[in-house]
Scaffold this motif. Structure first.
Motif, PDB file in Angstrom:
ATOM      1  N   MET A 107       0.806  -1.212   0.000  1.00  0.00           N
ATOM      2  CA  MET A 107       0.000   0.000   0.000  1.00  0.00           C
ATOM      3  C   MET A 107       0.846   1.272   0.000  1.00  0.00           C
ATOM      4  SD  MET A 107      -3.431  -0.687   2.290  1.00  0.00           S
ATOM      5  CE  MET A 107      -4.322   0.653   1.491  1.00  0.00           C
ATOM      6  N   ASN A 108       2.067   1.221   0.509  1.00  0.00           N
ATOM      7  CA  ASN A 108       2.914   2.411   0.475  1.00  0.00           C
ATOM      8  C   ASN A 108       3.433   2.705  -0.927  1.00  0.00           C
ATOM      9  OD1 ASN A 108       4.565   0.119   0.540  1.00  0.00           O
ATOM     10  ND2 ASN A 108       6.213   1.151   1.629  1.00  0.00           N
ATOM     11  N   GLN A 109       3.186   1.787  -1.883  1.00  0.00           N
ATOM     12  CA  GLN A 109       3.600   1.990  -3.270  1.00  0.00           C
ATOM     13  C   GLN A 109       2.428   2.345  -4.190  1.00  0.00           C
ATOM     14  OE1 GLN A 109       5.398  -1.800  -4.126  1.00  0.00           O
ATOM     15  NE2 GLN A 109       7.337  -1.265  -3.171  1.00  0.00           N
ATOM     16  N   TYR A 110       1.222   2.321  -3.657  1.00  0.00           N
ATOM     17  CA  TYR A 110       0.051   2.583  -4.505  1.00  0.00           C
ATOM     18  C   TYR A 110       0.096   4.019  -5.046  1.00  0.00           C
ATOM     19  CZ  TYR A 110      -2.524  -1.579  -2.814  1.00  0.00           C
ATOM     20  OH  TYR A 110      -2.932  -2.857  -2.515  1.00  0.00           O
ATOM     21  N   ILE A 111      -0.078   4.146  -6.347  1.00  0.00           N
ATOM     22  CA  ILE A 111      -0.245   5.467  -6.958  1.00  0.00           C
ATOM     23  C   ILE A 111      -1.653   5.608  -7.534  1.00  0.00           C
ATOM     24  CG2 ILE A 111       2.202   5.833  -7.448  1.00  0.00           C
ATOM     25  CD1 ILE A 111       1.706   4.856 -10.290  1.00  0.00           C
ATOM     26  N   ASP A 112      -2.425   4.538  -7.423  1.00  0.00           N
ATOM     27  CA  ASP A 112      -3.799   4.506  -7.913  1.00  0.00           C
ATOM     28  C   ASP A 112      -4.742   4.612  -6.716  1.00  0.00           C
ATOM     29  OD1 ASP A 112      -6.229   4.056  -9.084  1.00  0.00           O
ATOM     30  OD2 ASP A 112      -5.780   2.041  -9.826  1.00  0.00           O
ATOM     31  N   ASP A 113      -5.390   5.767  -6.585  1.00  0.00           N
ATOM     32  CA  ASP A 113      -6.307   5.937  -5.459  1.00  0.00           C
ATOM     33  C   ASP A 113      -7.425   4.908  -5.477  1.00  0.00           C
ATOM     34  OD1 ASP A 113      -4.767   8.103  -4.789  1.00  0.00           O
ATOM     35  OD2 ASP A 113      -6.373   9.590  -4.959  1.00  0.00           O
ATOM     36  N   ALA A 114      -7.814   4.487  -6.668  1.00  0.00           N
ATOM     37  CA  ALA A 114      -8.937   3.550  -6.784  1.00  0.00           C
ATOM     38  C   ALA A 114      -8.601   2.218  -6.119  1.00  0.00           C
ATOM     39  CB  ALA A 114      -9.295   3.333  -8.252  1.00  0.00           C
ATOM     40  N   LYS A 115      -7.344   1.781  -6.220  1.00  0.00           N
ATOM     41  CA  LYS A 115      -6.952   0.510  -5.615  1.00  0.00           C
ATOM     42  C   LYS A 115      -6.972   0.611  -4.098  1.00  0.00           C
ATOM     43  CE  LYS A 115      -3.501  -3.180  -6.052  1.00  0.00           C
ATOM     44  NZ  LYS A 115      -2.222  -3.614  -6.679  1.00  0.00           N
ATOM     45  N   ALA A 116      -6.472   1.722  -3.559  1.00  0.00           N
ATOM     46  CA  ALA A 116      -6.502   1.929  -2.112  1.00  0.00           C
ATOM     47  C   ALA A 116      -7.940   2.018  -1.621  1.00  0.00           C
ATOM     48  CB  ALA A 116      -5.736   3.198  -1.751  1.00  0.00           C
ATOM     49  N   GLU A 117      -8.772   2.726  -2.364  1.00  0.00           N
ATOM     50  CA  GLU A 117     -10.174   2.870  -1.974  1.00  0.00           C
ATOM     51  C   GLU A 117     -10.892   1.523  -2.003  1.00  0.00           C
ATOM     52  OE1 GLU A 117     -14.064   5.338  -3.574  1.00  0.00           O
ATOM     53  OE2 GLU A 117     -12.064   6.222  -3.830  1.00  0.00           O
ATOM     54  N   PHE A 118     -10.539   0.691  -2.978  1.00  0.00           N
ATOM     55  CA  PHE A 118     -11.131  -0.642  -3.053  1.00  0.00           C
ATOM     56  C   PHE A 118     -10.792  -1.456  -1.804  1.00  0.00           C
ATOM     57  CE2 PHE A 118     -10.410  -5.153  -3.870  1.00  0.00           C
ATOM     58  CZ  PHE A 118     -11.695  -5.556  -4.243  1.00  0.00           C
ATOM     59  N   VAL A 119      -9.522  -1.440  -1.391  1.00  0.00           N
ATOM     60  CA  VAL A 119      -9.101  -2.207  -0.214  1.00  0.00           C
ATOM     61  C   VAL A 119      -9.907  -1.779   1.015  1.00  0.00           C
ATOM     62  CG1 VAL A 119      -7.196  -2.621   1.408  1.00  0.00           C
ATOM     63  CG2 VAL A 119      -6.773  -2.682  -1.061  1.00  0.00           C
ATOM     64  N   ILE A 120      -9.999  -0.477   1.223  1.00  0.00           N
ATOM     65  CA  ILE A 120     -10.706   0.040   2.397  1.00  0.00           C
ATOM     66  C   ILE A 120     -12.193  -0.318   2.351  1.00  0.00           C
ATOM     67  CG2 ILE A 120     -11.302   2.094   3.733  1.00  0.00           C
ATOM     68  CD1 ILE A 120      -8.286   1.466   3.697  1.00  0.00           C
ATOM     69  N   LYS A 121     -12.822  -0.061   1.212  1.00  0.00           N
ATOM     70  CA  LYS A 121     -14.271  -0.273   1.120  1.00  0.00           C
ATOM     71  C   LYS A 121     -14.640  -1.755   1.079  1.00  0.00           C
ATOM     72  CE  LYS A 121     -15.656   4.109  -1.019  1.00  0.00           C
ATOM     73  NZ  LYS A 121     -16.298   4.751  -2.196  1.00  0.00           N
ATOM     74  N   HIS A 122     -13.890  -2.541   0.311  1.00  0.00           N
ATOM     75  CA  HIS A 122     -14.222  -3.953   0.154  1.00  0.00           C
ATOM     76  C   HIS A 122     -14.117  -4.708   1.485  1.00  0.00           C
ATOM     77  CE1 HIS A 122     -14.539  -7.854  -1.923  1.00  0.00           C
ATOM     78  NE2 HIS A 122     -13.585  -8.256  -1.091  1.00  0.00           N
ATOM     79  N   PHE A 123     -12.954  -4.608   2.134  1.00  0.00           N
ATOM     80  CA  PHE A 123     -12.753  -5.365   3.371  1.00  0.00           C
ATOM     81  C   PHE A 123     -13.442  -4.700   4.557  1.00  0.00           C
ATOM     82  CE2 PHE A 123      -9.276  -6.798   0.619  1.00  0.00           C
ATOM     83  CZ  PHE A 123      -9.552  -8.164   0.636  1.00  0.00           C
ATOM     84  N   GLY A 124     -13.598  -3.386   4.497  1.00  0.00           N
ATOM     85  CA  GLY A 124     -14.368  -2.705   5.526  1.00  0.00           C
ATOM     86  C   GLY A 124     -15.811  -3.162   5.532  1.00  0.00           C
ATOM     87  N   LYS A 125     -16.364  -3.376   4.338  1.00  0.00           N
ATOM     88  CA  LYS A 125     -17.751  -3.828   4.234  1.00  0.00           C
ATOM     89  C   LYS A 125     -17.931  -5.223   4.827  1.00  0.00           C
ATOM     90  CE  LYS A 125     -21.602  -4.290   0.956  1.00  0.00           C
ATOM     91  NZ  LYS A 125     -22.038  -5.616   1.434  1.00  0.00           N
ATOM     92  N   VAL A 126     -16.934  -6.080   4.636  1.00  0.00           N
ATOM     93  CA  VAL A 126     -17.012  -7.430   5.214  1.00  0.00           C
ATOM     94  C   VAL A 126     -17.184  -7.332   6.727  1.00  0.00           C
ATOM     95  CG1 VAL A 126     -15.782  -9.600   5.606  1.00  0.00           C
ATOM     96  CG2 VAL A 126     -15.631  -8.474   3.373  1.00  0.00           C
ATOM     97  N   ILE A 127     -16.374  -6.475   7.354  1.00  0.00           N
ATOM     98  CA  ILE A 127     -16.458  -6.321   8.809  1.00  0.00           C
ATOM     99  C   ILE A 127     -17.785  -5.683   9.202  1.00  0.00           C
ATOM    100  CG2 ILE A 127     -15.454  -5.143  10.804  1.00  0.00           C
ATOM    101  CD1 ILE A 127     -12.711  -5.476   9.484  1.00  0.00           C
ATOM    102  N   SER A 128     -18.182  -4.621   8.514  1.00  0.00           N
ATOM    103  CA  SER A 128     -19.426  -3.924   8.846  1.00  0.00           C
ATOM    104  C   SER A 128     -20.649  -4.809   8.685  1.00  0.00           C
ATOM    105  CB  SER A 128     -19.573  -2.670   7.977  1.00  0.00           C
ATOM    106  OG  SER A 128     -18.622  -1.704   8.331  1.00  0.00           O
ATOM    107  N   ASP A 129     -20.624  -5.665   7.666  1.00  0.00           N
ATOM    108  CA  ASP A 129     -21.762  -6.565   7.460  1.00  0.00           C
ATOM    109  C   ASP A 129     -21.918  -7.555   8.615  1.00  0.00           C
ATOM    110  OD1 ASP A 129     -22.406  -5.339   5.100  1.00  0.00           O
ATOM    111  OD2 ASP A 129     -21.599  -6.903   3.791  1.00  0.00           O
ATOM    112  N   ILE A 130     -20.804  -7.874   9.264  1.00  0.00           N
ATOM    113  CA  ILE A 130     -20.851  -8.800  10.406  1.00  0.00           C
ATOM    114  C   ILE A 130     -21.233  -8.069  11.684  1.00  0.00           C
ATOM    115  CG2 ILE A 130     -19.465 -10.334  11.871  1.00  0.00           C
ATOM    116  CD1 ILE A 130     -17.776 -10.953   9.357  1.00  0.00           C
TER     117      ILE A 130
END
Length: 326
Positions: free
Chosen positions: A111-134
């Motif tokens: 993640m410290n090498q990401y230059i694509d905001d969309a990829k970072a946003e995907f990580v946060i939203k995708h895995f965050g949703k898994v936790i929130s859904d539980i």
């Protein structure tokens, strides 16, 4: 919550990374179940409950991706126990086919090498949703795996409505695991409004054969930085930060030991007992707070942010991203 004016946060990076166990990673590295005994998150929670203290468990679903169902059971159990479950992520361990099915390139991995905001946003939203859904609760806080983050991480948190970042670490900056960190233990605000909550660290001056570095307030405790119940003006001379507010770094495997192969193993109850003694000392003078408590106290003005930092400091240039940062 009591009337104490000092606050501490017990953050637990809850992860089951491949190289830290030969097999059965979630059982060994999160639940801490071994042939000779058990020392994992359940025991941490039990010790915390003895002192009316809840932990923030930053749970990673990436490093143990092949144990996905087992990790979701951990999340469910922690939430049922009244613990604070937030997001941690080691996306560098996700397989190539995972990224392909969501339309992202496998590299850069960290993640410290990401230059694509969309990829970072995907990580946060995708895995965050898994936790929130539980849990049925919004994600309030995020810590990147190994403190590997940059400005795209902060923009992703803002886009995902995650108000708190637990990523500032001068130790990680010195090890080149992150692009930038402030030399402070005080909470501050990024220019996009995300609140940064630094892990508490102490600057260690250089000695012969070793450059200047930063030790973390962690468990097991570092010989360079041990918690003392008589903190006060003395500590103001020891590190950049306020003794009225401290953030501990713990891992789900912190009650275990390491064998000759680098695998986590249960040896005895020594670290369990020492952790109990640590919390007994800590809770005499400090309120142990969760992410929700932090936000409430911040709103009440009882925990304040000291300054605003321009997110441009944490930008990564495309040419920098080509080099592997470990």
């Amino acid at each position: 919550m009591s009337s104490k004016s000092r606050y501490a946060i017990l953050t637990v990076d809850t992860e089951a990374l491949p190289k830290r166990a030969p097999a059965d990673h979630v059982n060994r590295l999160i639940w801490g179940r071994h042939e000779r005994g058990t020392a994992g998150v359940r025991q941490m929670c039990q010790i915390g409950d003895e002192f009316h203290a809840k932990h923030i468990f930053f749970v990673d679903l990436c490093g143990a991706h092949s144990y996905y169902d087992e990790v979701t059971e951990v999340i469910r159990w922690l939430d049922q126990e009244g613990q604070d479950v937030q997001l941690h992520a080691h996306p560098e361990y996700l397989p190539k086919d995972f990224w392909g099915q969501y339309g992202f390139n496998f590299r850069p991995r960290y993640m410290n090498q990401y230059i694509d905001d969309a990829k970072a946003e995907f990580v946060i939203k995708h895995f965050g949703k898994v936790i929130s859904d539980i849990t049925g609760k919004d994600i309030l806080a995020f810590r990147a795996g190994s403190f590997r983050w940059n400005s795209s991480t902060m923009r992703a948190l803002k886009a995902a409505n995650v108000p708190l970042s637990f990523n500032n670490s001068m130790s990680a900056r010195y090890q080149k695991q992150c692009v930038y960190s402030e030399p402070t233990n005080h909470p501050y605000v990024w220019s996009n409004g995300v609140i940064e909550v630094p892990v508490t660290e102490r600057k260690i001056l250089p000695i012969i054969g070793k450059e200047e570095w930063w030790a973390r307030l962690q468990y097991p405790e570092s010989s360079y930085f041990k918690f003392c119940p008589w903190w006060g003006s003395f500590l103001l001379n020891m590190f950049s930060g306020s003794p009225e507010f401290s953030v501990f770094l713990i891992h789900s495997w912190s009650l275990l030991h390491w064998d000759e192969n680098g695998y986590a193993v249960y040896r005895d109850d020594q670290r369990l007992n020492r952790y109990r003694k640590l919390l007994k000392k800590l809770t005499k003078d400090y309120d142990i707070i969760t992410s929700r408590d932090f936000l409430d106290l911040h709103e009440q003005g009882k925990i304040t942010t000291t300054h605003t930092v321009n997110l441009a400091h944490a930008e990564i240039l495309p040419k920098t991203a080509k080099g592997k940062v470990v």
